[in-house]
Design an enzyme around this catalytic site. Sequence first.
Site, PDB file in Angstrom:
ATOM      1  N   ARG A 103       1.060  -1.152   0.194  1.00 36.00           N
ATOM      2  CA  ARG A 103      -0.173  -0.014  -0.113  1.00 36.00           C
ATOM      3  C   ARG A 103       0.939   1.234   0.015  1.00 36.00           C
ATOM      4  NH1 ARG A 103      -4.128   1.356   4.956  1.00 36.00           N
ATOM      5  NH2 ARG A 103      -2.210   1.569   5.876  1.00 36.00           N
ATOM      6  N   THR A 107      -1.036   7.623  -1.025  1.00 32.60           N
ATOM      7  CA  THR A 107      -2.118   7.662  -1.752  1.00 32.60           C
ATOM      8  C   THR A 107      -3.213   6.351  -1.194  1.00 32.60           C
ATOM      9  OG1 THR A 107      -1.402   5.784  -3.430  1.00 32.60           O
ATOM     10  CG2 THR A 107      -0.829   8.203  -3.908  1.00 32.60           C
ATOM     11  N   ASP A 203       0.502  -2.785  12.775  1.00 33.13           N
ATOM     12  CA  ASP A 203       0.796  -3.414  11.617  1.00 33.13           C
ATOM     13  C   ASP A 203       1.259  -4.715  11.664  1.00 33.13           C
ATOM     14  OD1 ASP A 203       3.052  -3.973   9.280  1.00 33.13           O
ATOM     15  OD2 ASP A 203       2.477  -1.810   8.899  1.00 33.13           O
ATOM     16  N   ASP A 206       4.571  -6.012  10.532  1.00 36.74           N
ATOM     17  CA  ASP A 206       5.930  -5.422  11.592  1.00 36.74           C
ATOM     18  C   ASP A 206       5.854  -6.501  12.738  1.00 36.74           C
ATOM     19  OD1 ASP A 206       6.718  -3.507   9.810  1.00 36.74           O
ATOM     20  OD2 ASP A 206       5.816  -1.892  10.838  1.00 36.74           O
TER      21      ASP A 206
END
Length: 214
Positions: A103, A107, A203, A206
Site C-alpha cells: 500500500r 495515496t 501493523d 511488523d
Amino acid sequence: MRTIVVDHPLVAHKLTVLRDQDTDSPTFRSLTDELVTLLAYEATRDVRVEASEIVTPVAPTTGIRLATPRPLVVPILRAGLGMLDGMMRLLPTAEVGFLGMVRNEETLEAVTYAERLPEDLTGRQCYVLDPMLATGGTLAAAIRFLVDRGADHITAVCLLVAPEGCERLEKELADLDIPVTIVTAAQDEKLNEKGYIVPGLGDAGDRLYGIAAG
C-alpha cells in the site's frame, strides 16, 4: 459479496492476545497460525469436492475428496506469509501462489511488485490470505488480479476487517459475477486518519517479522 465474522470463544481469545501491544513477535506468529486454522475451517466450507469410492475395513462406501483442479492459496506478501501454515494445515494438497502488493502510504492505493501464479486460473477456487482488510485497496486489487486470470470463486481470510474496507470491496467488485467471501475474526470500529484499523492490532507485518529497514 459475503462477509462472515467467525463467532467462537477460541477465536475471540486468540485475537485478544494478538491485539495486545505487549505480545512479542514469536507469540504473535504462533497465535496467528492457530487463529488462521480456526478461520480456515469456516473459509473452506464451500470447497469443491467429488465423490470417491473406497473400501473400509468393513465394507465398500462412497466418500468425498477435494475436486480437481486443486484449490490455490494466495498469501499477499509480506504479512500474508504469516497466515500460510495455518491455512495449509487444513488444505495440505492445495497449491500455493504468491502475490506481492504494497500500500502506498501517501495515496493508500495498492501497487503490485511481484507475483508467482499460474497464467491460467480458469475454474480455480482461490483463497487469499491478508491479515488486515483496512482501506480495501490491496485486497480489491488482488481479487481482480486473480479473476482476470480466470479464477471463478474467491474467499479471502483476514484477521480483522474495517467497515470502510468492506464497503470499498462491495463497490469495486460489484461488476464481478463470481462469488466473493470474506472470512474474518472481527469487524472493527473504523479506520483512523492514517488508514489503520481501530482498535486493530497495529501493523501485522511488523508484528509478525519486526520492522524492516528502509
